[in-house]
Design an enzyme around this catalytic site. Sequence first.
Site, PDB file in Angstrom:
ATOM      1  N   SER A  48       2.477   3.645   1.398  1.00 61.35           N
ATOM      2  CA  SER A  48       2.037   5.016   1.627  1.00 61.35           C
ATOM      3  C   SER A  48       3.093   5.991   1.100  1.00 61.35           C
ATOM      4  CB  SER A  48       1.745   5.217   3.110  1.00 61.35           C
ATOM      5  OG  SER A  48       0.975   6.368   3.331  1.00 61.35           O
ATOM      6  N   GLU A  85     -10.259   2.960   0.668  1.00 60.03           N
ATOM      7  CA  GLU A  85      -9.446   3.796   1.555  1.00 60.03           C
ATOM      8  C   GLU A  85      -9.150   5.137   0.892  1.00 60.03           C
ATOM      9  OE1 GLU A  85      -5.124   3.588   1.607  1.00 60.03           O
ATOM     10  OE2 GLU A  85      -5.314   1.505   0.938  1.00 60.03           O
ATOM     11  N   HIS A 132      -6.094   1.469   5.513  1.00 64.58           N
ATOM     12  CA  HIS A 132      -4.871   1.887   4.837  1.00 64.58           C
ATOM     13  C   HIS A 132      -3.709   0.978   5.246  1.00 64.58           C
ATOM     14  CE1 HIS A 132      -1.963   4.597   3.084  1.00 64.58           C
ATOM     15  NE2 HIS A 132      -1.378   4.843   4.253  1.00 64.58           N
TER      16      HIS A 132
END
Length: 323
Positions: free
Chosen positions: A162, A256, A286
């Site tokens: 991320s 996602e 995610h």
Amino acid sequence: MTAGPGLPRSASLRAQIAAAASVAGLRQVNGLLPANRAGVWAGRGLIAAVMAAFGPTLPGTSVVEVRAGDLRGEWVRAAGVEHGERAIYYIHGSGYVVCSARTHRGLASRLSKATGLPVFLVDYRLAPEHRFPAAAQDVAAGYRWLLEKGYRAGDLVIGGDSAGGHLALDLLLHNDRTGIAQPAGAFMFSPLMDLTLTLAEQQDRRRPDPMAPARAGRRLVELYTRGQSAASPRLRLDIAPGTPLPPLFVQASAEEMLSDDARRLHEMACAAGVRCELELWPGRIHVFQALPLLVPEAGPALRHAAEFVRSALAENSVRERVS
């Protein structure tokens, strides 16, 4: 790619149920949390609870905290893994706000087991207490610390998820600008590339992301980037043609919120002449690699990442022998 050897054609039933349940629950809660001190506190607690419940640290894992000046982090070694000449340097995700080395200890333990390598988790400063470029500075300091401790750059592989994927790419580009030796490779899970979350919002409109609305992610990121131009080269990352970066490996869930960010990174790297492999796994969660008790695909996905780590280290050794 969205299919290939070892990559399923559809998400497991458990992963589908988890995504549907999250849309009805976790997404709604995250969408309602305010971007103030109370909301940040609640978000940190919620994510820590999810990570602990569905991605616990493996039994027998060794954890050693590191405090070296302003640097904070921890060494994570799965049972039977010893310190050696090689290691993984891991940069956790967070939206720059909500996670920590502790929340990602379970993922680090599984990476250590899969690769047989110790994992150094950098515990970088979080927003809103510490805004840009605090996180990027801490990540760069952690890499330099590993080199100063005697690790050769070519014996390191960087990982991130991320926002940690954005920080990982920033570190590689910073290394190139400053003449610091590059690692053997870098792998990224669901990397955040577009800090305006425009790509994420477009994907979220097509199919709501189970974890959080794109607007919630944008609120988090803005706590870190407030007062900065979106065009800053440390925020809007670009790989110029011919930039000598190590091989990259990118994984994300195909549906996602950050799947288009993963595609963008792959396209940008390939256009610049950087070798980059992209795996889009069927599903919607995610950073599913961190949640093996929720998403069964986490295990095989981590094995693919571990194979990249082994291959990158081996290829670097060959290059050094023939150069």
